[in-house]
Design a protein around this motif. Structure first.
Motif, PDB file in Angstrom:
ATOM      1  N   ILE A 111      -0.564  -0.560  -7.287  1.00 15.60           N
ATOM      2  CA  ILE A 111      -1.208  -1.385  -6.261  1.00 15.60           C
ATOM      3  C   ILE A 111      -2.451  -2.050  -6.839  1.00 15.60           C
ATOM      4  O   ILE A 111      -2.629  -3.273  -6.753  1.00 15.60           O
ATOM      5  N   THR A 112      -3.298  -1.234  -7.449  1.00 12.19           N
ATOM      6  CA  THR A 112      -4.544  -1.741  -8.028  1.00 12.19           C
ATOM      7  C   THR A 112      -4.277  -2.722  -9.155  1.00 12.19           C
ATOM      8  O   THR A 112      -4.882  -3.805  -9.229  1.00 12.19           O
ATOM      9  N   GLU A 153       0.788  -1.229   0.000  1.00 13.26           N
ATOM     10  CA  GLU A 153       0.000   0.000   0.000  1.00 13.26           C
ATOM     11  C   GLU A 153       0.823   1.284   0.000  1.00 13.26           C
ATOM     12  O   GLU A 153       0.374   2.314  -0.485  1.00 13.26           O
ATOM     13  N   ASN A 154       2.026   1.268   0.541  1.00  9.65           N
ATOM     14  CA  ASN A 154       2.805   2.505   0.678  1.00  9.65           C
ATOM     15  C   ASN A 154       3.903   2.645  -0.369  1.00  9.65           C
ATOM     16  O   ASN A 154       4.854   3.394  -0.164  1.00  9.65           O
ATOM     17  N   ILE A 155       3.771   1.973  -1.487  1.00  9.76           N
ATOM     18  CA  ILE A 155       4.852   1.921  -2.466  1.00  9.76           C
ATOM     19  C   ILE A 155       5.351   3.306  -2.876  1.00  9.76           C
ATOM     20  O   ILE A 155       6.556   3.541  -2.996  1.00  9.76           O
ATOM     21  N   SER A 156       4.439   4.267  -3.082  1.00 13.55           N
ATOM     22  CA  SER A 156       4.843   5.576  -3.598  1.00 13.55           C
ATOM     23  C   SER A 156       5.609   6.404  -2.580  1.00 13.55           C
ATOM     24  O   SER A 156       6.254   7.389  -2.941  1.00 13.55           O
ATOM     25  N   LYS A 157       5.571   5.993  -1.309  1.00 12.88           N
ATOM     26  CA  LYS A 157       6.236   6.754  -0.251  1.00 12.88           C
ATOM     27  C   LYS A 157       7.557   6.118   0.187  1.00 12.88           C
ATOM     28  O   LYS A 157       8.250   6.673   1.040  1.00 12.88           O
ATOM     29  N   ASP A 211       3.798   4.277  -8.892  1.00 11.16           N
ATOM     30  CA  ASP A 211       2.794   5.117  -8.244  1.00 11.16           C
ATOM     31  C   ASP A 211       1.699   4.224  -7.668  1.00 11.16           C
ATOM     32  O   ASP A 211       1.764   2.995  -7.753  1.00 11.16           O
ATOM     33  N   ASP A 212       0.684   4.835  -7.090  1.00  4.97           N
ATOM     34  CA  ASP A 212      -0.345   4.054  -6.402  1.00  4.97           C
ATOM     35  C   ASP A 212      -1.176   3.192  -7.350  1.00  4.97           C
ATOM     36  O   ASP A 212      -1.810   2.226  -6.916  1.00  4.97           O
ATOM     37  N   SER A 213      -1.199   3.525  -8.631  1.00  6.19           N
ATOM     38  CA  SER A 213      -1.961   2.692  -9.567  1.00  6.19           C
ATOM     39  C   SER A 213      -1.368   1.295  -9.673  1.00  6.19           C
ATOM     40  O   SER A 213      -2.062   0.334 -10.028  1.00  6.19           O
ATOM     41  N   GLY A 226       9.471   4.507  -4.759  1.00  4.81           N
ATOM     42  CA  GLY A 226       8.369   5.406  -5.106  1.00  4.81           C
ATOM     43  C   GLY A 226       8.605   6.235  -6.352  1.00  4.81           C
ATOM     44  O   GLY A 226       7.653   6.745  -6.955  1.00  4.81           O
TER      45      GLY A 226
END
Length: 222
Positions: free
Chosen positions: A163-164, A147-151, A159-161, A155
Motif C-alpha cells: 500500500i505504502t 487498504e485491505n489488500i492483505s485480507k 502485504d500491507d507494505s 493477500g
C-alpha cells in the motif's frame, strides 16, 4: 513506404502494454470485463477509426522481474516480440509495476521504477533498429493498492507494505519519464482499486483511465 516515412492519413497504432488492469481482470467474478468496458476498448471508441488500439495486457506481468515458474510474465521478456509483431507502433502506453510489489520480489519502489526504465530504454533502442523511429511513450504509474489488500483475495501475494510503496509510484515514475523523454500520466489520479480485491478496477475506473489516456494522446498530438 519505409516505416520512417509515415504520412498523413495513415492509421496510427497505439500499443497498450500492461498487466491485469490492462487485460481487464474483473474483481467481482475473476473473469474479464467485456471489450467495451475495458479501458483499452473505451480508448478505441474515443479515438475512432484513425487509430488502432492494441491490447497487450497479461495477468501477473511485471516490469522485468521473474517469479519462480512464471518467468514468461516478465514484461521485458515479451517486449521485443510484441513491438516487432505490431510495428510500426506510433505510441506505447505502458502501465506496469503493480505485480512487482508482491512479497515474492521484496522490491522497493525505486527498484520497480528502474524496471520500468529498463523497458522504456528497450523500446527506444529496439524501435530505432526495427522501425527506424521511436514511438511516443506514455509512462503511466499504476493505481494505488487498496487498504485491505492483505485480507482479501490476493493477500497471499501482497502485504500491507504494498500500500505504502504503491503511493510512491507517481514521483518515481515521473522521474523516469523526465529522464527518458516520456509523457507521464498518473493512473491514481483517475482510478482507485475495487473494494472487492483492493487491486483491480471496476468499470468506472476503466472509463476514467480511458478518458485520461485519450486526453493525453490528444494534448501531445500523437
Amino acid at each position: 513506404p519505409d516505416f520512417e516515412e509515415r504520412i498523413g492519413g495513415v492509421m496510427k497504432t497505439i500499443l497498450c502494454y500492461g498487466d491485469s488492469n490492462t487485460y481487464g481482470y474483473n474483481p467481482v467474478t475473476g473473469g474479464r470485463w467485456p471489450e467495451d468496458i475495458r479501458w483499452t476498448g473505451r480508448l478505441q471508441q474515443l479515438l475512432g477509426d484513425e487509430y488502432k488500439v492494441i491490447e497487450e495486457g497479461c495477468n501477473g506481468r511485471t516490469t522485468m522481474y521473474k517469479a519462480p515458474g512464471e518467468g514468461w510474465k516478465s514484461g521485458l521478456e515479451y517486449l521485443k516480440p510484441c513491438l516487432n509483431s505490431h510495428k510500426p507502433v506510433d505510441a506505447v502506453v505502458m502501465m506496469l509495476g503493480t505485480n512487482d510489489l508482491k512479497m515474492d520480489f521484496g522490491l522497493c519502489t525505486e527498484e520497480i521504477a528502474a524496471g520500468a526504465e529498463r523497458l522504456v530504454q528497450e523500446i527506444h533502442d529496439f524501435a530505432a533498429e526495427k522501425q527506424k523511429f521511436c514511438p511516443k511513450i506514455i509512462l503511466m504509474s499504476p493505481p494505488e493498492i487498496g487498504e485491505n489488500i492483505s485480507k482479501l483475495t490476493f493477500g497471499d501475494h501482497f502485504d500491507d507494505s504494498a500500500i505504502t510503496r504503491s503511493k510512491e509510484f507517481p514521483a518515481c515514475y515521473k522521474a523516469v519519464a523526465d529522464r527518458n523523454g516520456c509523457i507521464f500520466l498518473d493512473a491514481a489520479q483517475a482510478a482507485k482499486p475495487s473494494e472487492e480485491d483492493a487491486l483491480h478496477l471496476m468499470p468506472e475506473e476503466h472509463k476514467s483511465i480511458a478518458e485520461s489516456v485519450y486526453a493525453c494522446i490528444k494534448e501531445n498530438q500523437i
